[in-house]
Design a protein around this motif. Structure first.
Motif, PDB file in Angstrom:
ATOM      1  N   GLY A 147       0.952  10.134  -3.444  1.00  0.00           N
ATOM      2  CA  GLY A 147       0.431  10.504  -2.057  1.00  0.00           C
ATOM      3  C   GLY A 147       1.475  10.194  -1.192  1.00  0.00           C
ATOM      4  O   GLY A 147       1.576   9.432  -0.086  1.00  0.00           O
ATOM      5  N   TYR A 148       2.669  10.963  -1.243  1.00  0.00           N
ATOM      6  CA  TYR A 148       3.989  10.342  -0.426  1.00  0.00           C
ATOM      7  C   TYR A 148       3.556  10.638   1.097  1.00  0.00           C
ATOM      8  O   TYR A 148       4.240   9.711   1.745  1.00  0.00           O
ATOM      9  N   GLU A 149       2.999  11.794   1.526  1.00  0.00           N
ATOM     10  CA  GLU A 149       2.818  11.902   2.823  1.00  0.00           C
ATOM     11  C   GLU A 149       1.586  11.136   3.407  1.00  0.00           C
ATOM     12  O   GLU A 149       1.602  11.204   4.823  1.00  0.00           O
ATOM     13  N   PHE A 150       0.789  10.825   2.543  1.00  0.00           N
ATOM     14  CA  PHE A 150      -0.359  10.023   3.038  1.00  0.00           C
ATOM     15  C   PHE A 150       0.354   8.471   3.558  1.00  0.00           C
ATOM     16  O   PHE A 150      -0.185   7.683   4.417  1.00  0.00           O
ATOM     17  N   ALA A 151       1.364   8.305   2.662  1.00  0.00           N
ATOM     18  CA  ALA A 151       2.153   6.910   3.041  1.00  0.00           C
ATOM     19  C   ALA A 151       2.591   6.704   4.398  1.00  0.00           C
ATOM     20  O   ALA A 151       2.794   5.751   5.024  1.00  0.00           O
ATOM     21  N   SER A 156       9.438   8.753  15.846  1.00  0.00           N
ATOM     22  CA  SER A 156       9.453   7.527  15.721  1.00  0.00           C
ATOM     23  C   SER A 156      10.584   6.890  14.902  1.00  0.00           C
ATOM     24  O   SER A 156      11.249   7.661  14.090  1.00  0.00           O
ATOM     25  N   PRO A 157      10.997   5.616  15.062  1.00  0.00           N
ATOM     26  CA  PRO A 157      12.276   5.007  14.232  1.00  0.00           C
ATOM     27  C   PRO A 157      12.171   5.495  12.706  1.00  0.00           C
ATOM     28  O   PRO A 157      13.231   5.709  12.071  1.00  0.00           O
ATOM     29  N   GLY A 158      10.850   5.188  12.275  1.00  0.00           N
ATOM     30  CA  GLY A 158      10.580   5.550  10.648  1.00  0.00           C
ATOM     31  C   GLY A 158      10.708   6.704  10.231  1.00  0.00           C
ATOM     32  O   GLY A 158      10.806   7.016   9.098  1.00  0.00           O
ATOM     33  N   ASP A 159      10.446   7.797  11.368  1.00  0.00           N
ATOM     34  CA  ASP A 159      10.422   9.196  10.866  1.00  0.00           C
ATOM     35  C   ASP A 159      11.779   9.548  10.245  1.00  0.00           C
ATOM     36  O   ASP A 159      11.924  10.396   9.647  1.00  0.00           O
ATOM     37  N   PHE A 160      12.877   9.078  10.669  1.00  0.00           N
ATOM     38  CA  PHE A 160      14.304   9.471  10.116  1.00  0.00           C
ATOM     39  C   PHE A 160      14.709   9.116   8.697  1.00  0.00           C
ATOM     40  O   PHE A 160      14.917   9.860   7.843  1.00  0.00           O
ATOM     41  N   LYS A 161      13.944   8.007   8.603  1.00  0.00           N
ATOM     42  CA  LYS A 161      14.014   7.566   6.891  1.00  0.00           C
ATOM     43  C   LYS A 161      12.969   8.565   6.037  1.00  0.00           C
ATOM     44  O   LYS A 161      13.478   8.995   4.977  1.00  0.00           O
ATOM     45  N   LEU A 162      11.823   8.746   6.632  1.00  0.00           N
ATOM     46  CA  LEU A 162      10.751   9.669   6.057  1.00  0.00           C
ATOM     47  C   LEU A 162      11.329  11.025   6.048  1.00  0.00           C
ATOM     48  O   LEU A 162      11.114  11.766   4.817  1.00  0.00           O
ATOM     49  N   ILE A 163      11.978  11.470   6.847  1.00  0.00           N
ATOM     50  CA  ILE A 163      12.681  12.847   6.818  1.00  0.00           C
ATOM     51  C   ILE A 163      13.531  13.044   5.636  1.00  0.00           C
ATOM     52  O   ILE A 163      13.510  14.007   4.984  1.00  0.00           O
ATOM     53  N   GLY A 164      14.467  12.076   5.589  1.00  0.00           N
ATOM     54  CA  GLY A 164      15.420  11.996   4.599  1.00  0.00           C
ATOM     55  C   GLY A 164      14.805  12.055   3.261  1.00  0.00           C
ATOM     56  O   GLY A 164      15.408  12.768   2.443  1.00  0.00           O
ATOM     57  N   PHE A 174       1.002  -1.310   0.025  1.00  0.00           N
ATOM     58  CA  PHE A 174      -0.064   0.082  -0.140  1.00  0.00           C
ATOM     59  C   PHE A 174       0.926   1.446  -0.083  1.00  0.00           C
ATOM     60  O   PHE A 174       0.648   2.264  -0.779  1.00  0.00           O
ATOM     61  N   VAL A 175       2.032   1.243   0.979  1.00  0.00           N
ATOM     62  CA  VAL A 175       2.943   2.309   0.673  1.00  0.00           C
ATOM     63  C   VAL A 175       3.454   2.480  -0.527  1.00  0.00           C
ATOM     64  O   VAL A 175       3.722   3.869  -1.273  1.00  0.00           O
ATOM     65  N   GLN A 176       3.886   1.541  -1.257  1.00  0.00           N
ATOM     66  CA  GLN A 176       4.347   1.709  -2.484  1.00  0.00           C
ATOM     67  C   GLN A 176       3.466   2.169  -3.373  1.00  0.00           C
ATOM     68  O   GLN A 176       3.763   2.970  -4.499  1.00  0.00           O
ATOM     69  N   LEU A 177       2.013   1.621  -3.504  1.00  0.00           N
ATOM     70  CA  LEU A 177       0.940   2.288  -4.120  1.00  0.00           C
ATOM     71  C   LEU A 177       0.866   3.891  -3.961  1.00  0.00           C
ATOM     72  O   LEU A 177       0.840   4.423  -4.910  1.00  0.00           O
ATOM     73  N   LEU A 178       1.001   4.067  -2.735  1.00  0.00           N
ATOM     74  CA  LEU A 178       0.668   5.717  -2.411  1.00  0.00           C
ATOM     75  C   LEU A 178       1.705   6.321  -3.023  1.00  0.00           C
ATOM     76  O   LEU A 178       1.585   7.446  -3.537  1.00  0.00           O
ATOM     77  N   ASN A 179       2.866   5.963  -2.983  1.00  0.00           N
ATOM     78  CA  ASN A 179       4.080   6.891  -3.509  1.00  0.00           C
ATOM     79  C   ASN A 179       4.243   6.588  -5.015  1.00  0.00           C
ATOM     80  O   ASN A 179       4.445   7.775  -5.756  1.00  0.00           O
ATOM     81  N   GLU A 180       3.662   5.673  -5.689  1.00  0.00           N
ATOM     82  CA  GLU A 180       3.547   5.679  -7.058  1.00  0.00           C
ATOM     83  C   GLU A 180       2.633   6.801  -7.571  1.00  0.00           C
ATOM     84  O   GLU A 180       2.757   7.278  -8.772  1.00  0.00           O
ATOM     85  N   MET A 181       1.440   7.022  -6.962  1.00  0.00           N
ATOM     86  CA  MET A 181       0.251   7.827  -7.523  1.00  0.00           C
ATOM     87  C   MET A 181       0.351   9.223  -6.824  1.00  0.00           C
ATOM     88  O   MET A 181      -0.187  10.123  -6.885  1.00  0.00           O
ATOM     89  N   HIS A 206       1.045  16.730   2.105  1.00  0.00           N
ATOM     90  CA  HIS A 206       1.208  17.105   0.560  1.00  0.00           C
ATOM     91  C   HIS A 206       1.375  15.968  -0.166  1.00  0.00           C
ATOM     92  O   HIS A 206       1.842  14.706   0.204  1.00  0.00           O
ATOM     93  N   GLY A 207       0.780  16.189  -1.408  1.00  0.00           N
ATOM     94  CA  GLY A 207       0.809  15.053  -2.273  1.00  0.00           C
ATOM     95  C   GLY A 207       1.022  15.636  -3.635  1.00  0.00           C
ATOM     96  O   GLY A 207       0.866  17.125  -4.002  1.00  0.00           O
ATOM     97  N   SER A 208       1.505  15.101  -4.714  1.00  0.00           N
ATOM     98  CA  SER A 208       1.983  15.497  -5.979  1.00  0.00           C
ATOM     99  C   SER A 208       0.699  15.261  -6.892  1.00  0.00           C
ATOM    100  O   SER A 208       0.573  14.160  -7.408  1.00  0.00           O
ATOM    101  N   LEU A 209      -0.013  16.554  -7.274  1.00  0.00           N
ATOM    102  CA  LEU A 209      -1.198  16.418  -8.249  1.00  0.00           C
ATOM    103  C   LEU A 209      -0.854  16.073  -9.597  1.00  0.00           C
ATOM    104  O   LEU A 209      -1.220  15.210 -10.465  1.00  0.00           O
ATOM    105  N   LYS A 210       0.718  16.439  -9.861  1.00  0.00           N
ATOM    106  CA  LYS A 210       1.286  16.117 -11.197  1.00  0.00           C
ATOM    107  C   LYS A 210       1.261  14.506 -11.575  1.00  0.00           C
ATOM    108  O   LYS A 210       0.966  14.055 -12.421  1.00  0.00           O
ATOM    109  N   LYS A 211       1.825  14.003 -10.271  1.00  0.00           N
ATOM    110  CA  LYS A 211       1.797  12.439 -10.346  1.00  0.00           C
ATOM    111  C   LYS A 211       0.710  11.714 -10.438  1.00  0.00           C
ATOM    112  O   LYS A 211       0.490  10.686 -11.030  1.00  0.00           O
ATOM    113  N   LEU A 212      -0.244  12.401  -9.678  1.00  0.00           N
ATOM    114  CA  LEU A 212      -1.649  11.796  -9.487  1.00  0.00           C
ATOM    115  C   LEU A 212      -2.150  11.749 -10.921  1.00  0.00           C
ATOM    116  O   LEU A 212      -2.894  10.611 -11.660  1.00  0.00           O
ATOM    117  N   ALA A 213      -1.891  12.901 -11.525  1.00  0.00           N
ATOM    118  CA  ALA A 213      -2.802  13.095 -12.983  1.00  0.00           C
ATOM    119  C   ALA A 213      -1.938  11.786 -13.980  1.00  0.00           C
ATOM    120  O   ALA A 213      -2.549  11.309 -14.717  1.00  0.00           O
TER     121      ALA A 213
END
Length: 822
Positions: free
Chosen positions: A225-229, A273-281, A216-223, A294-301
């Motif tokens: 929805g980076y920060e929803f992931a 959280s431990p995962g936040d370090f990776k997300l911040i990077g 699901f995280v992979q899907l959100l990044n593909e479309m 934030h999400g990318s409308l361009k990537k969603l389109a």
């Protein structure tokens, strides 16, 4: 709350209403049974309508908001997406807790320099809901159907709480079961993406959820929805409850993502959280220094273009999403995203000022009339916007200027004593509702508070305490029950066989209900319930609980006696020595409490003439701290199922105390259950297989005297070394690392060379060897002219060597792994 509870609340609300104040009543959350009316706007066709709902129950609340299960009573405009009588979920985007709101808003303000937009900006609320619609459609492509994402129907504004909200599908589901897993070593390899035989694994729900959330995280990044992931990133250790499992579905299916509203902004300097370090990077690489939704409308389109057929019928919704995103992203300064636009963009400032006024109205800072006037007066709004940036004071200044009834209320308090009296009474009723809801006070007290100023004042002061402590110091019945539970119940458990059985059976029932106990273990424990040693084990737990305060009471008593009997000393000196006495009792190896505990075990050995069943506890019981584990360790050998269950049950209950990460269904709960229940189960299986293998081997005792000589020589050699290099021999506390490492190594080597020797003999051999080393080492130290007090030094060596040699045996045995693979 029950109907009876609601009646109490209504009486208190009536007291507030009869006070006839100029301000409205402050409400932080709703209660079951209440009926509410909302103007909602559909997400499918933007159609508006009025609905009436009844709250079935308060589900919970966090940083993002508060969730309710509701039943639709009326649908006046016949909105086709809602059915009368059906159950739905509503989420109102304001926390029920004042502290949670303050913290959430502060973190958001640091990131975006404005108020929490999901609460105060309808465009932000709709943008997030529309993103969810597109995510749901994309999930159909990835997972085969849309049911893996909770459906969302409409948005609304709650004028009472002062927040935007949304209505969505109600999911009858749960978080994961705490599955019994007797191959944790294989599961650990699976978690590291290694090839394993999955047919041996039992933890189906755990593995299914981890795979689903990863995909699901992979899907959100593909479309886009980076920060929803972030809501489903496994490594944050708190995202797992956002994914529920629908009821009445097989273990490997039925998962549904239910939460897409983040509560806290992710700041680059404040990972939570431990995962936040990776997300911040990753965010920094995308150019997003502060992350929220934030999400990318361009990537969603682009994603929609690639899958035209699936998205063909929701193009209009994409147009609305674009409009809502434009308003939302231009509604706060957000210097990390807007950069220099703040210096020249008229559109940005126009949107910020307009959204600020809208937000003030939604939060009930200003009236509807003021909202209309200020939307027209941009110059005034600009200066009020700047003043509003000032924490706390800015909000009240805006409310004073824009809310005439509120302003008149506080001005009237100053000059009208009768009005002040009515205000205090109404405020007391207002507070009493919250305290009653939090179970701080009983209904009788709640109804008395508005009419008794001093009673109100006392509870107001105590309300800063946790609710349990508040009730403890104000409710005598609760005070007695708590003291009975702490002091009397352990004694009753010791003497009352029936009470002990009821206590254990209630824990077993709860364990089976929560699926933290295997059926085999449950049957084993129930079959052993009437065995004499089980009763002795339960009695020993009561004794251990009773001995907990002994050392503290004795140490404080001796310290106080010392201070009283030395009046000639300066108070600072005598109290300093008193504190030192208390501290000394915390570090001595044998204390009054441990001595009591040890003597109790020794009493059982002598009384029953039974050393075999107490061979571990009789030694460990005398020592401080580790002695509390004497009987659990003893029981692990004789009754492993009960020992595993007790450890798993208490550990998973205790973990819920941890804020955020200790939530039911989060990764910490699963990890703790695995550590205290599944790992012992796995290790027990490995040890049983190893025991069968060792039955074909001969026991080897001959290495023991060799190791005694070698390790005695090592310690004596250390004395010679320090005598020549430091001109003195070291006390064990000065070379603590050596005193821990060498006995640990001794125990490890003894168990590795013991051949077919059974476990308790390995532990006994290690303890005797370590004690022998401590005796030989002490004799040589004494002969070499040890400068300190030799007897206390010997006691310390005796204690430390024995404990760490046993630890060496136990930890080595635990880490030998599966003999079938070695």
């Amino acid at each position: 709350m029950s109907e009876f509870d609601l009646q109490v609340k209504r009486k208190l609300e009536k007291i507030f209403t009869e006070a006839n104040l100029l301000r409205k009543m402050r409400i932080t959350r709703y209660d079951a049974g209440m009926e509410l009316v909302y103007d909602v706007q559909s997400l499918d066709d933007k159609k508006s309508g009025k609905i009436k709902i009844r709250l079935d129950k308060f589900v919970g609340g966090g940083f993002a908001g508060q969730v309710y299960k509701v039943i639709l009573l009326e649908n006046k405009q016949n909105l086709n997406f809602l059915e009368i009588g059906k159950t739905y979920a509503i989420k109102i985007l304001i926390p029920p807790s004042g502290f949670s709101k303050l913290f959430r808003d502060a973190v958001y303000w640091l990131g975006f320099q404005g108020p929490f937009q999901l609460q105060v900006n309808p465009a932000a609320s709709r943008a997030g809901a529309l993103w969810q619609k597109f995510i749901r459609r994309a999930a159909k492509l990835r997972f085969g159907n849309e049911n893996s994402i909770v459906d969302i129907y409409a948005t609304f504004i709650d004028e009472t709480l002062g927040s935007c909200g949304e209505i969505s599908e109600w999911v009858e589901g749960r978080t994961w079961q705490l599955e019994v897993e007797n191959h944790m070593d294989i599961l650990q390899k699976w978690n590291r993406h290694k090839q394993v035989d999955e047919s041996k694994l039992n933890s189906i729900e755990y593995r299914t959820k981890k795979i689903f959330m990863k995909e699901f995280v992979q899907l959100l990044n593909e479309m886009g929805g980076y920060e929803f992931a972030r809501q489903y990133e496994w490594s944050t250790c708190k995202s797992q409850p956002n994914c529920l499992k629908r009821d009445k579905t097989p273990p490997d299916s039925g998962l549904v993502a239910v939460d897409f509203r983040a509560g806290l902004a992710l700041l680059p300097f404040l990972p939570m959280s431990p995962g936040d370090f990776k997300l911040i990077g990753k965010g920094i690489l995308r150019g997003s220094l502060v992350q929220f939704d934030h999400g990318s409308l361009k990537k969603l389109a682009a994603f929609m273009e690639k899958n035209k057929t699936e998205f063909a019928d929701i193009k209009d919704q994409f147009q609305e999403l674009t409009e809502m995103e434009d308003i939302y992203r231009n509604s706060v300064p957000d210097i990390t995203h807007n950069h220099f636009r703040l210096l020249f963009s008229g559109k940005l400032w126009k949107t910020m000022l307009s959204s600020a006024v809208t937000g003030w109205k939604i939060k009930n800072l200003i009236t509807s009339e003021t909202e209309v006037n200020w939307q027209k007066n941009k110059f005034l709004t600009f200066w009020l916007f700047l003043i509003g940036i000032i924490p706390i004071l800015g909000k009240y200044f805006i409310k004073f200027c824009g809310n005439k009834p509120w302003r008149k209320h506080y001005l009237k308090i100053i000059y009208n004593w009768k009005y002040l009296s009515r205000t205090v009474k109404a405020s007391a009723a207002e507070k009493a509702i919250n305290w009653y809801r939090q179970n701080r006070i009983l209904e009788a007290v709640a109804l008395k508070i508005p009419g008794n100023f001093f009673l109100f004042l006392g509870h107001l002061i105590l309300s800063i305490l946790p609710s349990g402590l508040h009730k403890f110091v104000t409710d005598f019945t609760y005070f007695k029950e708590s003291l009975w539970f702490i002091f009397v119940r352990p004694i009753r458990l010791y003497f009352d066989t029936k009470l002990r059985e009821e206590w254990l059976m209630s824990m077993l029932a709860e364990g089976k209900k929560k699926h933290i106990l295997s059926d085999d273990d449950a049957m084993t424990i129930e079959s052993q319930l009437n065995e004499p040693f089980i009763q002795k084990y339960l009695k020993s737990l009561a004794v251990h609980i009773c001995t907990l305060p002994i050392t503290q009471v004795v140490s404080v008593a001796i310290a106080v006696i010392y201070v009283i009997t030395h009046p000639e000393m300066p108070k600072t000196q005598s109290w300093g020595i008193g504190v030192g006495i208390i501290a000394l009792f915390q570090v001595i190896p044998i204390s009054p409490g441990s001595l009591t505990r040890g003597l109790y075990v020794l009493y059982l050995v002598i009384k029953e003439k039974d050393f075999k069943n107490y061979n571990i506890a009789v030694f460990l019981g005398f020592f401080k701290y580790i002695g509390y584990l004497a009987f659990p360790i003893q029981m692990t050998y004789k009754y492993p199922a009960l020992a595993r269950f007790m450890a798993g049950h208490w550990a998973t209950e205790a973990v819920h105390i941890v804020p955020v990460f200790g939530e039911g269904g989060a990764l910490l709960e699963h990890w703790i259950f695995g550590l205290f229940y599944n790992w012992p189960l796995t290790i027990r299986g490995q040890m049983n297989r190893r025991m069968e293998l060792r039955k074909r081997q001969k026991s080897r005792l001959w290495p023991v005297p060799i190791f005694i000589i070698i390790f005695s020589a090592l310690f004596i050699g250390s004395d010679y070394y320090f005598l020549h290099s430091e001109q003195q021999m070291m006390e064990i506390k000065q070379v603590w690392w050596l005193g821990m490492f060498l006995p640990f190594l001794l125990g490890s080597l003894i168990t590795r060379t013991a051949g077919g020797m059974i476990l308790w003999k390995r532990i006994t051999s290690a303890a005797i060897s370590a004690i022998s080393v401590s005796i030989i080492y002490t004799i040589y130290s004494w002969q070499l002219g040890f400068a300190g007090h030799i007897f206390p030094e010997f006691v310390w060596r005796f204690f430390i060597f024995a404990v760490f040699s046993i630890l060496g045996v136990v930890l080595t045995e635990l880490n030998l792994g599966d003999p079938e693979k070695n």
